[in-house]
Design an enzyme around this catalytic site. Structure first.
Site, PDB file in Angstrom:
ATOM      1  N   GLY A  15     -39.653   9.330  95.099  1.00 17.51           N
ATOM      2  CA  GLY A  15     -39.228   9.585  96.401  1.00 17.51           C
ATOM      3  C   GLY A  15     -40.208   9.115  97.568  1.00 17.51           C
ATOM      4  O   GLY A  15     -41.296   9.378  97.548  1.00 17.51           O
ATOM      5  N   ALA A  26     -53.315   1.023 105.336  1.00 21.59           N
ATOM      6  CA  ALA A  26     -54.683   1.385 105.055  1.00 21.59           C
ATOM      7  C   ALA A  26     -55.295   0.390 103.833  1.00 21.59           C
ATOM      8  O   ALA A  26     -56.486   0.126 104.120  1.00 21.59           O
ATOM      9  CB  ALA A  26     -55.067   2.904 105.171  1.00 21.59           C
ATOM     10  N   VAL A  27     -54.538   0.372 102.842  1.00 18.78           N
ATOM     11  CA  VAL A  27     -54.959   0.116 101.710  1.00 18.78           C
ATOM     12  C   VAL A  27     -55.282  -1.607 101.905  1.00 18.78           C
ATOM     13  O   VAL A  27     -56.050  -2.183 101.706  1.00 18.78           O
ATOM     14  CB  VAL A  27     -53.939   0.205 100.683  1.00 18.78           C
ATOM     15  CG1 VAL A  27     -54.211  -0.926  99.336  1.00 18.78           C
ATOM     16  CG2 VAL A  27     -53.968   1.340  99.854  1.00 18.78           C
ATOM     17  N   ARG A  76     -37.019   4.367  90.952  1.00 16.83           N
ATOM     18  CA  ARG A  76     -37.463   5.337  89.966  1.00 16.83           C
ATOM     19  C   ARG A  76     -37.141   4.414  88.791  1.00 16.83           C
ATOM     20  O   ARG A  76     -35.915   4.073  88.480  1.00 16.83           O
ATOM     21  CB  ARG A  76     -36.848   6.534  89.962  1.00 16.83           C
ATOM     22  CG  ARG A  76     -37.207   7.567  91.210  1.00 16.83           C
ATOM     23  CD  ARG A  76     -36.563   9.091  91.060  1.00 16.83           C
ATOM     24  NE  ARG A  76     -36.547   9.743  92.170  1.00 16.83           N
ATOM     25  CZ  ARG A  76     -37.226  10.252  92.695  1.00 16.83           C
ATOM     26  NH1 ARG A  76     -38.565  10.540  92.402  1.00 16.83           N
ATOM     27  NH2 ARG A  76     -36.859  11.181  93.832  1.00 16.83           N
ATOM     28  N   ASP A 107     -45.708  13.152  91.078  1.00 19.88           N
ATOM     29  CA  ASP A 107     -45.946  13.051  89.620  1.00 19.88           C
ATOM     30  C   ASP A 107     -45.365  12.174  88.660  1.00 19.88           C
ATOM     31  O   ASP A 107     -46.022  11.573  87.657  1.00 19.88           O
ATOM     32  CB  ASP A 107     -45.684  14.579  88.925  1.00 19.88           C
ATOM     33  CG  ASP A 107     -44.190  15.066  89.395  1.00 19.88           C
ATOM     34  OD1 ASP A 107     -43.651  14.292  90.031  1.00 19.88           O
ATOM     35  OD2 ASP A 107     -43.870  16.088  89.131  1.00 19.88           O
ATOM     36  N   THR A 130     -45.840  12.444  98.687  1.00 15.00           N
ATOM     37  CA  THR A 130     -44.443  13.120  98.197  1.00 15.00           C
ATOM     38  C   THR A 130     -44.615  14.413  99.241  1.00 15.00           C
ATOM     39  O   THR A 130     -45.396  15.055  99.737  1.00 15.00           O
ATOM     40  CB  THR A 130     -44.312  13.901  96.735  1.00 15.00           C
ATOM     41  OG1 THR A 130     -43.445  14.697  96.624  1.00 15.00           O
ATOM     42  CG2 THR A 130     -45.678  14.334  96.507  1.00 15.00           C
ATOM     43  N   ASP A 132     -43.317  17.142  98.634  1.00 18.69           N
ATOM     44  CA  ASP A 132     -42.938  18.573  98.056  1.00 18.69           C
ATOM     45  C   ASP A 132     -44.228  19.200  97.957  1.00 18.69           C
ATOM     46  O   ASP A 132     -44.418  20.366  97.876  1.00 18.69           O
ATOM     47  CB  ASP A 132     -42.521  18.271  96.505  1.00 18.69           C
ATOM     48  CG  ASP A 132     -40.989  17.860  96.476  1.00 18.69           C
ATOM     49  OD1 ASP A 132     -40.411  17.785  97.511  1.00 18.69           O
ATOM     50  OD2 ASP A 132     -40.531  17.588  95.375  1.00 18.69           O
ATOM     51  N   ASP A 134     -46.622  19.020  95.878  1.00 21.70           N
ATOM     52  CA  ASP A 134     -46.783  19.636  94.577  1.00 21.70           C
ATOM     53  C   ASP A 134     -47.766  18.693  93.487  1.00 21.70           C
ATOM     54  O   ASP A 134     -47.648  19.054  92.337  1.00 21.70           O
ATOM     55  CB  ASP A 134     -45.375  19.845  93.737  1.00 21.70           C
ATOM     56  CG  ASP A 134     -44.647  18.413  93.554  1.00 21.70           C
ATOM     57  OD1 ASP A 134     -45.074  17.358  94.217  1.00 21.70           O
ATOM     58  OD2 ASP A 134     -43.656  18.402  92.971  1.00 21.70           O
ATOM     59  N   ARG A 176     -38.422  20.116  94.685  1.00 21.29           N
ATOM     60  CA  ARG A 176     -37.668  20.143  93.052  1.00 21.29           C
ATOM     61  C   ARG A 176     -38.226  21.286  92.503  1.00 21.29           C
ATOM     62  O   ARG A 176     -37.371  22.153  91.921  1.00 21.29           O
ATOM     63  CB  ARG A 176     -37.723  18.838  92.581  1.00 21.29           C
ATOM     64  CG  ARG A 176     -37.033  18.679  91.571  1.00 21.29           C
ATOM     65  CD  ARG A 176     -37.237  17.201  90.787  1.00 21.29           C
ATOM     66  NE  ARG A 176     -38.139  16.469  91.351  1.00 21.29           N
ATOM     67  CZ  ARG A 176     -38.207  15.343  91.395  1.00 21.29           C
ATOM     68  NH1 ARG A 176     -37.223  14.485  91.265  1.00 21.29           N
ATOM     69  NH2 ARG A 176     -39.457  14.585  91.889  1.00 21.29           N
ATOM     70  N   LYS A 218     -30.081  43.255 113.494  1.00 18.99           N
ATOM     71  CA  LYS A 218     -30.097  41.636 113.542  1.00 18.99           C
ATOM     72  C   LYS A 218     -28.709  41.442 113.418  1.00 18.99           C
ATOM     73  O   LYS A 218     -28.054  41.762 112.581  1.00 18.99           O
ATOM     74  CB  LYS A 218     -30.854  41.185 112.661  1.00 18.99           C
ATOM     75  CG  LYS A 218     -32.541  41.226 112.763  1.00 18.99           C
ATOM     76  CD  LYS A 218     -33.277  40.455 111.743  1.00 18.99           C
ATOM     77  CE  LYS A 218     -34.721  40.668 112.232  1.00 18.99           C
ATOM     78  NZ  LYS A 218     -35.497  39.754 111.358  1.00 18.99           N
ATOM     79  N   GLU A 227     -34.568  24.272  97.042  1.00 18.51           N
ATOM     80  CA  GLU A 227     -33.680  23.822  95.943  1.00 18.51           C
ATOM     81  C   GLU A 227     -34.107  24.050  94.630  1.00 18.51           C
ATOM     82  O   GLU A 227     -33.321  23.999  93.531  1.00 18.51           O
ATOM     83  CB  GLU A 227     -33.495  22.091  96.251  1.00 18.51           C
ATOM     84  CG  GLU A 227     -34.682  21.441  95.704  1.00 18.51           C
ATOM     85  CD  GLU A 227     -34.604  19.934  95.882  1.00 18.51           C
ATOM     86  OE1 GLU A 227     -33.427  19.453  95.477  1.00 18.51           O
ATOM     87  OE2 GLU A 227     -35.571  19.298  95.933  1.00 18.51           O
ATOM     88  N   ARG A 252     -22.346  30.754 106.168  1.00 18.70           N
ATOM     89  CA  ARG A 252     -22.214  29.188 106.467  1.00 18.70           C
ATOM     90  C   ARG A 252     -23.503  28.693 105.532  1.00 18.70           C
ATOM     91  O   ARG A 252     -24.442  29.454 105.441  1.00 18.70           O
ATOM     92  CB  ARG A 252     -22.395  28.681 107.742  1.00 18.70           C
ATOM     93  CG  ARG A 252     -21.172  28.851 108.651  1.00 18.70           C
ATOM     94  CD  ARG A 252     -20.148  28.309 108.197  1.00 18.70           C
ATOM     95  NE  ARG A 252     -18.950  28.469 109.064  1.00 18.70           N
ATOM     96  CZ  ARG A 252     -17.992  29.504 109.070  1.00 18.70           C
ATOM     97  NH1 ARG A 252     -18.198  30.366 108.201  1.00 18.70           N
ATOM     98  NH2 ARG A 252     -16.911  29.550 110.007  1.00 18.70           N
ATOM     99  N   HIS A 258     -31.627  14.766 102.519  1.00 20.94           N
ATOM    100  CA  HIS A 258     -32.631  13.563 102.502  1.00 20.94           C
ATOM    101  C   HIS A 258     -32.893  13.249 103.864  1.00 20.94           C
ATOM    102  O   HIS A 258     -34.027  12.653 104.005  1.00 20.94           O
ATOM    103  CB  HIS A 258     -31.886  12.210 101.761  1.00 20.94           C
ATOM    104  CG  HIS A 258     -32.198  12.517 100.224  1.00 20.94           C
ATOM    105  ND1 HIS A 258     -30.879  13.096  99.557  1.00 20.94           N
ATOM    106  CD2 HIS A 258     -32.837  11.753  99.463  1.00 20.94           C
ATOM    107  CE1 HIS A 258     -31.243  12.955  98.344  1.00 20.94           C
ATOM    108  NE2 HIS A 258     -32.239  12.286  98.178  1.00 20.94           N
TER     109      HIS A 258
HETATM  110  O1  F6P Z   1     -39.910  14.664  94.857  1.00 20.65           O
HETATM  111  C1  F6P Z   1     -39.405  14.536  96.201  1.00 20.65           C
HETATM  112  C2  F6P Z   1     -37.888  14.931  96.362  1.00 20.65           C
HETATM  113  O2  F6P Z   1     -37.498  14.783  97.711  1.00 20.65           O
HETATM  114  C3  F6P Z   1     -37.612  16.343  96.091  1.00 20.65           C
HETATM  115  O3  F6P Z   1     -37.960  17.538  96.889  1.00 20.65           O
HETATM  116  C4  F6P Z   1     -36.013  16.227  95.605  1.00 20.65           C
HETATM  117  O4  F6P Z   1     -35.723  17.055  94.764  1.00 20.65           O
HETATM  118  C5  F6P Z   1     -36.024  14.715  94.994  1.00 20.65           C
HETATM  119  O5  F6P Z   1     -37.164  13.937  95.571  1.00 20.65           O
HETATM  120  C6  F6P Z   1     -34.646  14.024  95.503  1.00 20.65           C
HETATM  121  O6  F6P Z   1     -34.854  12.835  94.856  1.00 20.65           O
HETATM  122  P1  F6P Z   1     -33.632  11.668  95.069  1.00 20.65           P
HETATM  123  O7  F6P Z   1     -33.955  10.776  96.229  1.00 20.65           O
HETATM  124  O8  F6P Z   1     -33.695  10.668  93.830  1.00 20.65           O
HETATM  125  O9  F6P Z   1     -32.323  12.366  95.007  1.00 20.65           O
END
Ligand code: F6P
Length: 328
Positions: A15, A26-27, A76, A107, A130, A132, A134, A176, A218, A227, A252, A258
């Site tokens: 992603g 920078a690279v 990917r 990852d 990323t 995330d 993570d 994710r 409230k 997610e 709602r 994205h």
């Molecule tokens: O890993 C980054 C991420 O944006 C996650 O938060 C999300 O679940 C996933 O990629 C979505 O992937 P794709 O763009 O393949 O739908």
């Protein structure tokens, strides 16, 4: 593999994340600075297999530090998961005279890189990119800070309409397997409840918290749902469940999706990406391989790629408490 490195290749994979362009820049510029050639590989590992790459010079990466996405594009690659695909990638790198590879991603990207090192003993250094956050071994991943700001801005806007209509909003954010985006934006945007995968608070707790909010006067509420949340219902099912039990709520659902991955990177992400791009090249030139460069306690650091993907960043318990206290 002991001859001096004369050419480094760089790719982005998985992603995309805001700040990847700043890292590529920078690279490339670090290569120029250290007088070695740089090759930009398009579409991640897939482009590596297909030989989709070209030389990148310092001037070619002008005016990209501020741009979202990745000029090298990302993919990917299923083919890279096969030995045949990786063999082809290795041959392409050898043929192009590449002595080291910088991989920017999360990852999945690092898992592919590790396999490649194992099989071909090819020098690779990773940069965590990323939204995330993570990845273990860095305080923040590239793109995370920008995504936080994007999400907070979006929730602020939803809050305007939620309070105008006295509504209860369930807002799904990305992550994710990790709740960093949800927890931090939930606090930052003043959410009434935050659901994250690391801590399953359960439906009872959610219901209780909604009741408390209502009782305290409230009229509108925001629930931020990661997610990857483990409550056992997706955000729409969750909304239906609450609606059925508490029909008086005007509910709602908003899935931010994205848009969280796009946009111009924050200053923090640009600086982080610049530091890590330089560090990755320097690490390869120092003959290190199989590591990821990160920033820990504001110092550039390295960690084994295997640790980076296998170990988890812990959720800060103090933040959970702050979320609870500030949402009363
Ligand atoms: O890993 C980054 C991420 O944006 C996650 O938060 C999300 O679940 C996933 O990629 C979505 O992937 P794709 O763009 O393949 O739908």
């Amino acid at each position: 593999m002991n001859e001096p490195i004369k050419k480094i290749a760089v790719l982005t994979s998985g992603g995309d994340a805001p700040g990847m362009n700043a890292a590529i820049r920078a690279v490339v510029r670090a290569c120029t600075y250290y007088r070695i050639d740089c090759l930009g590989i398009y579409r991640g590992y897939q482009g590596l297999i297909e030989g989709d790459f070209k030389p990148f010079t310092a001037r070619e990466v002008s005016n990209i530090i501020n741009k979202g996405g990745t000029v090298l594009q990302s993919a990917r690659s299923e083919e890279f998961k096969t030995l045949e695909g990786r063999q082809k990638a290795f041959e392409n790198l050898k043929e192009a005279g590449v002595g080291g590879l910088v991989i920017i991603g999360g990852d999945g990207t690092f898992t592919g890189g590790l396999k490649f090192i194992e099989e071909f003993n090819f020098p690779i250094v990773g940069i965590p990119g990323t939204i995330d956050n993570d990845i273990y071994g860095t305080d923040k991943t590239i793109g995370y800070d920008t995504a936080l700001n994007t999400v907070v801005e979006a929730i602020d806007k939803i809050r305007d309409t939620a309070s105008s209509h006295n509504r209860l909003f369930f807002i799904e954010v990305m992550g994710r397997d990790a709740g960093f985006i949800a927890l931090n934006t939930g606090i930052g945007a003043g959410a009434e409840e935050i659901l994250i995968p690391e801590k399953n608070l359960g439906l009872d707790r959610l219901e209780e918290s909604l009741k408390v909010s209502k009782k305290s006067g409230k009229s509108s509420s925001i629930v931020v749902v990661s997610e990857g949340d483990k409550i056992g219902k997706n955000v729409f099912e969750l909304a239906d469940y609450i609606k059925e039990k508490y029909p008086f709520y005007d509910i709602r659902v908003s899935v931010l999706g994205h848009m969280q991955r796009g946009g111009s990177p924050s200053c923090y992400d640009r600086v982080l990406a610049s530091r890590l791009g330089v560090a990755a090249v320097e690490t390869l030139l120092d003959r290190s391989t199989g590591v990821m460069v990160g920033v820990t306690n504001n110092q550039v650091s390295t960690v084994g790629l295997n640790k980076a993907i296998k170990m988890n960043n812990d959720i800060n318990i103090e933040l959970l408490k702050v979320a609870e206290i500030t949402s009363v």
